[in-house]
Design an enzyme around this catalytic site. Structure first.
Site, PDB file in Angstrom:
ATOM      1  N   ILE A 107      -7.216  -3.551  -3.389  1.00  0.00           N
ATOM      2  CA  ILE A 107      -8.191  -4.335  -2.579  1.00  0.00           C
ATOM      3  C   ILE A 107      -8.693  -3.397  -1.479  1.00  0.00           C
ATOM      4  CG2 ILE A 107      -6.413  -4.947  -0.799  1.00  0.00           C
ATOM      5  CD1 ILE A 107      -8.160  -7.443  -0.373  1.00  0.00           C
ATOM      6  N   VAL A 138      -4.177  -0.442  -1.336  1.00  0.00           N
ATOM      7  CA  VAL A 138      -5.249  -0.475  -0.477  1.00  0.00           C
ATOM      8  C   VAL A 138      -6.369   0.651  -0.796  1.00  0.00           C
ATOM      9  CG1 VAL A 138      -6.000  -0.610   1.941  1.00  0.00           C
ATOM     10  CG2 VAL A 138      -4.073  -1.498   1.226  1.00  0.00           C
ATOM     11  N   LYS A 139      -7.500   0.228  -1.105  1.00  0.00           N
ATOM     12  CA  LYS A 139      -8.485   1.139  -1.355  1.00  0.00           C
ATOM     13  C   LYS A 139      -9.039   1.987  -0.191  1.00  0.00           C
ATOM     14  CE  LYS A 139     -11.062   0.480  -4.982  1.00  0.00           C
ATOM     15  NZ  LYS A 139     -12.134  -0.300  -6.064  1.00  0.00           N
ATOM     16  N   VAL A 140      -9.135   3.051  -0.003  1.00  0.00           N
ATOM     17  CA  VAL A 140      -9.746   3.883   1.074  1.00  0.00           C
ATOM     18  C   VAL A 140     -10.986   4.848   0.731  1.00  0.00           C
ATOM     19  CG1 VAL A 140      -9.220   5.481   2.987  1.00  0.00           C
ATOM     20  CG2 VAL A 140      -7.594   3.541   2.301  1.00  0.00           C
TER      21      VAL A 140
END
Length: 359
Positions: A107, A138-140
């Site tokens: 996400i 977690v998408k960064v």
């Protein structure tokens, strides 16, 4: 029965679905079927995916009805987190059975924070805490400010999917940020064996932009994206076979796999499995939208086309300069455009939700 998707897994490349919808998660639905068949081992999402899902999937109706009167932005996060939490639960048995090697669901943080390190870290920590799933990534965004966020989140034990990578130089910086995060985690006494990360290298957008600069009929059309990815894969091999990672691997650290994103072919004149076939290789991930996944199952040919290709791929990129293509400028523009596109999709999704929750 073996097909190209399961053959990719056997080669050492994980296939993830680059899509999510509420109806896909239902028992007997699209996602459970793919998982049961062993055709996918993970999932990615982004603002564009959620914007399309909310506009097309009636399964969100009951939750949207419960959210009437809520702030549209907060309501969107509630919807997205519900989907991602359910997807994590779907993939959790695979994650457990493979001891954390497969079964991840991603996400993305609010893309408007892509150039703000502190805001990215804060939002990622909240998402990780609220979703509370070991197989969550977690998408960064892999912007320059994102590098510090990547290191800090990994040091905190958060799995990170670094997204929107276009240049090999930035990829190498991301790999170093990963190693530094591992080092900090190790110094703090954290468990490295349960920490995972991928570096999402975007593909088709590169060809779209470079091909427009080369012009119709040019002999090097549809070559830049694959060459760029292959050079990155060469850098991956060099970095993760080196002494810096070897010291961390002794403490259980895993490699940060390159992930090929944006692998649907945008130009209908090209094969619809171009980026599936040309970027098949060990220790990687290919995340595919539905149409590409179905096409790959149907007619892709699978063999290792990554190993040992970096030198020739570098020569291919060098030849673009002879054609007048400033590839560094191309990748800078693609990063900016990528962030802007995700911000626009996020805002569009908020607007969609607002239509449903207005009291």
């Amino acid at each position: 029965m073996a097909n190209a998707l399961t053959a990719l897994h056997e080669l050492g490349q994980s296939v993830w679905l680059d899509s999510i919808r509420r109806s896909y998660l239902e028992p007997g639905g699209y996602l459970p079927g793919l998982v049961e068949a062993g055709e996918i081992s993970g999932l990615t999402s982004n603002p564009t995916i959620f914007d399309k899902a909310l506009s097309a999937d009636a399964s969100y109706g009951p939750q949207l009805a419960e959210l009437v009167g809520a702030d549209p932005r907060d309501a969107l996060w509630d919807l997205m987190k519900a989907d991602v939490r359910a997807a994590c639960d779907l993939f959790l048995p695979l994650y457990t059975a493979t001891e954390g090697a497969r079964g991840f669901v991603s996400i993305e943080v609010d893309p408007s924070k892509a150039f703000d390190t502190e805001e990215t870290v804060a939002e990622a920590l909240v998402l990780a805490r609220e979703l509370d799933r070991p197989n969550l990534m977690v998408k960064v965004p892999g912007t320059e400010p994102g590098l510090g966020a990547i290191t800090r989140l990994l040091a905190e034990g958060i799995n990170v999917n670094v997204t929107l990578l276009f240049s090999v130089a930035r990829y190498e910086s991301v790999a170093q940020a990963y190693l530094e995060g591992l080092r900090r985690r190790a110094v703090a006494g954290g468990d490295l064996s349960q920490l995972a990360s991928v570096a999402s290298f975007f593909v088709s957008r590169v060809d779209t932009k470079v091909d427009a600069l080369l012009g119709d009929g040019h002999p090097r059309l549809a070559t830049a994206a694959v060459a760029n990815a292959r050079v990155a894969y060469g850098a991956f091999g060099r970095i993760f076979s080196g002494p810096d990672f070897a010291a961390l691997a002794q403490h259980g650290a895993r490699v940060q796999r390159p992930l090929w994103a944006s692998t649907s072919t945008k130009n209908p004149a090209y094969s619809d499995v171009l980026y599936v076939e040309e970027l098949a290789g060990p220790d990687t991930v290919n995340t595919m939208p539905e149409a590409t996944l179905e096409a790959a199952r149907d007619h892709a040919t699978v063999e290792d086309r990554l190993s040992g290709t970096a030198e020739e791929a570098r020569a291919q990129l060098d030849r673009l300069a002879e054609d007048g293509v400033d590839f560094d400028q191309v990748t800078k523009e693609l990063e900016t455009e990528g962030v802007e596109a995700f911000v626009a999709s996020f805002n569009a999704a908020v607007a969609t939700v607002a239509e449903h929750v207005a009291s």
